[in-house]
Design an enzyme around this catalytic site. Structure first.
Site, PDB file in Angstrom:
ATOM      1  N   GLN A 167      10.370  37.335  -2.612  1.00 12.48           N
ATOM      2  CA  GLN A 167      10.323  38.792  -2.443  1.00 12.48           C
ATOM      3  C   GLN A 167       9.441  39.120  -1.234  1.00 12.48           C
ATOM      4  O   GLN A 167       9.385  40.263  -0.806  1.00 12.48           O
ATOM      5  CB  GLN A 167       9.732  39.454  -3.692  1.00 12.48           C
ATOM      6  CG  GLN A 167      10.511  39.153  -4.959  1.00 12.48           C
ATOM      7  CD  GLN A 167       9.793  39.637  -6.184  1.00 12.48           C
ATOM      8  OE1 GLN A 167       9.859  40.820  -6.540  1.00 12.48           O
ATOM      9  NE2 GLN A 167       9.079  38.737  -6.841  1.00 12.48           N
ATOM     10  N   ASN A 168       8.753  38.121  -0.741  1.00 15.65           N
ATOM     11  CA  ASN A 168       7.789  38.336   0.337  1.00 15.65           C
ATOM     12  C   ASN A 168       8.508  38.443   1.680  1.00 15.65           C
ATOM     13  O   ASN A 168       9.556  37.852   1.882  1.00 15.65           O
ATOM     14  CB  ASN A 168       6.771  37.182   0.386  1.00 15.65           C
ATOM     15  CG  ASN A 168       6.004  37.053  -0.918  1.00 15.65           C
ATOM     16  OD1 ASN A 168       5.967  38.000  -1.702  1.00 15.65           O
ATOM     17  ND2 ASN A 168       5.440  35.891  -1.175  1.00 15.65           N
ATOM     18  N   HIS A 182      13.901  40.598   0.204  1.00 19.10           N
ATOM     19  CA  HIS A 182      13.469  41.904   0.706  1.00 19.10           C
ATOM     20  C   HIS A 182      13.393  41.924   2.229  1.00 19.10           C
ATOM     21  O   HIS A 182      12.712  42.755   2.805  1.00 19.10           O
ATOM     22  CB  HIS A 182      12.103  42.277   0.087  1.00 19.10           C
ATOM     23  CG  HIS A 182      12.193  42.485  -1.385  1.00 19.10           C
ATOM     24  ND1 HIS A 182      11.114  42.556  -2.218  1.00 19.10           N
ATOM     25  CD2 HIS A 182      13.269  42.613  -2.210  1.00 19.10           C
ATOM     26  CE1 HIS A 182      11.511  42.724  -3.473  1.00 19.10           C
ATOM     27  NE2 HIS A 182      12.814  42.759  -3.488  1.00 19.10           N
ATOM     28  N   CYS A 197      15.031  49.290  16.056  1.00 19.20           N
ATOM     29  CA  CYS A 197      15.153  50.711  16.399  1.00 19.20           C
ATOM     30  C   CYS A 197      16.420  51.249  15.733  1.00 19.20           C
ATOM     31  O   CYS A 197      17.515  50.730  15.951  1.00 19.20           O
ATOM     32  CB  CYS A 197      15.259  50.867  17.918  1.00 19.20           C
ATOM     33  SG  CYS A 197      15.688  52.549  18.408  1.00 19.20           S
ATOM     34  N   GLY A 244       3.550  33.932  -8.695  1.00 19.06           N
ATOM     35  CA  GLY A 244       2.882  35.047  -8.024  1.00 19.06           C
ATOM     36  C   GLY A 244       3.655  36.339  -7.973  1.00 19.06           C
ATOM     37  O   GLY A 244       3.652  37.037  -6.960  1.00 19.06           O
ATOM     38  N   SER A 245       4.314  36.677  -9.099  1.00 20.69           N
ATOM     39  CA  SER A 245       5.035  37.962  -9.104  1.00 20.69           C
ATOM     40  C   SER A 245       4.774  38.693 -10.422  1.00 20.69           C
ATOM     41  O   SER A 245       4.705  38.081 -11.482  1.00 20.69           O
ATOM     42  CB  SER A 245       6.544  37.749  -8.947  1.00 20.69           C
ATOM     43  OG  SER A 245       7.203  39.013  -9.008  1.00 20.69           O
ATOM     44  N   SER A 246       4.670  40.003 -10.333  1.00 20.74           N
ATOM     45  CA  SER A 246       4.491  40.819 -11.559  1.00 20.74           C
ATOM     46  C   SER A 246       5.850  41.059 -12.214  1.00 20.74           C
ATOM     47  O   SER A 246       5.925  41.592 -13.313  1.00 20.74           O
ATOM     48  CB  SER A 246       3.839  42.163 -11.201  1.00 20.74           C
ATOM     49  OG  SER A 246       4.711  42.864 -10.307  1.00 20.74           O
ATOM     50  N   ASN A 268       1.045  32.501 -12.560  1.00 23.04           N
ATOM     51  CA  ASN A 268       0.673  33.850 -12.130  1.00 23.04           C
ATOM     52  C   ASN A 268      -0.782  34.103 -12.530  1.00 23.04           C
ATOM     53  O   ASN A 268      -1.247  33.579 -13.540  1.00 23.04           O
ATOM     54  CB  ASN A 268       1.601  34.895 -12.766  1.00 23.04           C
ATOM     55  CG  ASN A 268       1.605  36.184 -11.941  1.00 23.04           C
ATOM     56  OD1 ASN A 268       1.910  36.177 -10.757  1.00 23.04           O
ATOM     57  ND2 ASN A 268       1.191  37.279 -12.579  1.00 23.04           N
ATOM     58  N   GLU A 298      -2.030  36.704 -13.734  1.00 20.81           N
ATOM     59  CA  GLU A 298      -2.159  37.470 -14.998  1.00 20.81           C
ATOM     60  C   GLU A 298      -0.829  37.458 -15.736  1.00 20.81           C
ATOM     61  O   GLU A 298       0.174  37.037 -15.176  1.00 20.81           O
ATOM     62  CB  GLU A 298      -2.607  38.907 -14.685  1.00 20.81           C
ATOM     63  CG  GLU A 298      -1.690  39.641 -13.729  1.00 20.81           C
ATOM     64  CD  GLU A 298      -2.362  40.894 -13.112  1.00 20.81           C
ATOM     65  OE1 GLU A 298      -3.526  41.199 -13.408  1.00 20.81           O
ATOM     66  OE2 GLU A 298      -1.668  41.543 -12.304  1.00 20.81           O
TER      67      GLU A 298
HETATM   68  N1  APR Z   1      -2.045  33.155  -7.544  1.00 15.34           N
HETATM   69  C1  APR Z   1      -1.078  33.509  -8.439  1.00 15.34           C
HETATM   70  N2  APR Z   1      -0.788  34.798  -8.753  1.00 15.34           N
HETATM   71  C2  APR Z   1      -1.505  35.753  -8.123  1.00 15.34           C
HETATM   72  C3  APR Z   1      -2.528  35.465  -7.187  1.00 15.34           C
HETATM   73  C4  APR Z   1      -2.788  34.089  -6.908  1.00 15.34           C
HETATM   74  N3  APR Z   1      -3.747  33.709  -6.034  1.00 15.34           N
HETATM   75  N4  APR Z   1      -3.069  36.640  -6.752  1.00 15.34           N
HETATM   76  C5  APR Z   1      -2.382  37.623  -7.388  1.00 15.34           C
HETATM   77  N5  APR Z   1      -1.457  37.102  -8.210  1.00 15.34           N
HETATM   78  C6  APR Z   1      -0.485  37.793  -9.068  1.00 15.34           C
HETATM   79  C7  APR Z   1      -0.934  39.153  -9.568  1.00 15.34           C
HETATM   80  O1  APR Z   1      -1.604  39.011 -10.805  1.00 15.34           O
HETATM   81  C8  APR Z   1       0.397  39.895  -9.716  1.00 15.34           C
HETATM   82  O2  APR Z   1       0.904  39.774 -11.039  1.00 15.34           O
HETATM   83  O3  APR Z   1       0.641  38.036  -8.248  1.00 15.34           O
HETATM   84  C9  APR Z   1       1.348  39.158  -8.758  1.00 15.34           C
HETATM   85  C10 APR Z   1       1.757  40.007  -7.585  1.00 15.34           C
HETATM   86  O4  APR Z   1       2.513  41.069  -8.094  1.00 15.34           O
HETATM   87  P1  APR Z   1       2.922  42.270  -7.095  1.00 15.34           P
HETATM   88  O5  APR Z   1       1.721  42.669  -6.305  1.00 15.34           O
HETATM   89  O6  APR Z   1       3.632  43.276  -7.931  1.00 15.34           O
HETATM   90  O7  APR Z   1       3.919  41.591  -6.073  1.00 15.34           O
HETATM   91  P2  APR Z   1       5.472  41.306  -6.274  1.00 15.34           P
HETATM   92  O8  APR Z   1       5.767  40.933  -7.703  1.00 15.34           O
HETATM   93  O9  APR Z   1       5.848  40.358  -5.222  1.00 15.34           O
HETATM   94  O10 APR Z   1       6.121  42.752  -5.961  1.00 15.34           O
HETATM   95  C11 APR Z   1       7.516  42.804  -5.873  1.00 15.34           C
HETATM   96  O11 APR Z   1       7.366  45.090  -5.095  1.00 15.34           O
HETATM   97  O12 APR Z   1       6.431  46.681  -3.723  1.00 15.34           O
HETATM   98  C12 APR Z   1       7.501  45.834  -3.879  1.00 15.34           C
HETATM   99  O13 APR Z   1       8.778  44.975  -2.121  1.00 15.34           O
HETATM  100  C13 APR Z   1       7.524  44.842  -2.735  1.00 15.34           C
HETATM  101  O14 APR Z   1       8.254  42.541  -2.778  1.00 15.34           O
HETATM  102  C14 APR Z   1       7.413  43.500  -3.429  1.00 15.34           C
HETATM  103  C15 APR Z   1       7.915  43.801  -4.823  1.00 15.34           C
HETATM  104 ZN    ZN Z   2      15.934  52.245  20.674  1.00 17.82          ZN
END
Ligand code: APR
Ligand code: ZN
Length: 251
Positions: A99-100, A117, A125, A190-192, A216, A218
């Protein structure tokens, strides 16, 4: 112990798929969106990253991007990204679905990377279609807000990422679902897991009976679906799993 169990599953995998989110890049200095210190705790995502609002006033997005840009552009892959690249090179992982938009998986050496994403490495542009590097545009933000197109002077310079309310790249999503269905291991890092359709990818794998290892910082909504759940920092946990898996598979 969960790390040993996760390493066993990884050692056996030949068609593993990793789904990653902002958490895997946190240890590279890029703030996540939610959770501790998340970007959406400071800014309203609807205002900042919605296509409709961007078209109304691109400066809203670029004021945040001017602030976030240096950390993202200076970021280097951390040990978590490198571990996934090693697991691809040793034949355990077939692809990383991310997603990054920071490009760090490819920088770490991962070859098959599906960016659901889009990528934040380029800016396009909307008036004339010309594409510039994010670094070039970042350099102009001190004097130009919003940045103007270097070719036509247009003010709708949009990063090539998917904004809320924008179509996801259909082929990337289809590929991700197919890989998840065909996988013999799903590694979620590493995703919520609150943004769809990315959050659907591990569910597709679960429905196909694919074992899930979840790393993750949390709890997530699918913890109880996973075979192994490790609440920790991916930059520490992933290299340990990769090390044990490579030893176990003689890699
Ligand atoms: N190691 C593992 N997990 C981690 C770490 C780490 N060092 N640091 C943070 N986290 C966890 C957090 O606890 C959280 O649950 O990573 C997760 C990140 O979640 P989000 O910030 O919601 O990111 P993501 O899930 O990628 O968001 C999805 O939302 O805003 C949109 O397009 C954007 O791609 C993004 C999408
Ligand atoms: Zn242009």
């Amino acid at each position: 112990m969960s790390i040993a169990r996760a390493a066993e599953l990884v050692a056996r995998a030949r068609r593993g798929v990793a789904l990653t989110g902002a958490g895997i890049s946190a240890e590279s200095g890029i703030p996540t969106f939610r959770g501790e210190g998340g970007l959406w705790r400071q800014y309203d995502p609807v205002k900042v990253a919605t296509l409709e609002n961007f078209l109304e006033d691109p400066a809203q997005y670029w004021r945040v991007a001017r602030e976030r840009g240096p950390a993202v552009l200076a970021a280097r892959p951390n040990a978590g990204h490198v571990a996934l690249a090693e697991l691809e090179a040793s034949g355990h992982i077939a692809a990383v679905v991310t997603q990054n938009t920071d490009g760090l998986h490819r920088d770490a050496g991962s070859r098959r990377v599906i960016e659901l994403h889009g990528t934040g490495r380029t800016v396009q542009c909307l008036d004339c279609g010309v594409v510039e590097s994010r670094g070039d545009v970042q350099a102009r933000l001190a004097d130009e807000m919003p940045p103007r197109c270097a070719v036509c002077g247009g003010t709708f310079m949009k990063p090539t990422v998917v904004f809320f309310g924008e179509q996801m790249p259909a082929d990337a999503v289809a590929q991700a679902f197919e890989l998840a269905r065909d996988a013999d291991l799903m590694l979620v890092v590493g995703s919520s897991l609150v943004v769809y359709p990315a959050a659907e990818v591990p569910l597709v794998a679960a429905r196909a009976g694919v074992p899930i290892v979840l790393i993750n910082a949390e709890p997530t909504p699918i913890d109880d679906l996973a075979d192994v759940v490790i609440h920790g920092r991916s930059g520490e946990v992933l290299p340990e799993i990769a090390r044990l898996a490579l030893v176990a598979s003689g890699g």
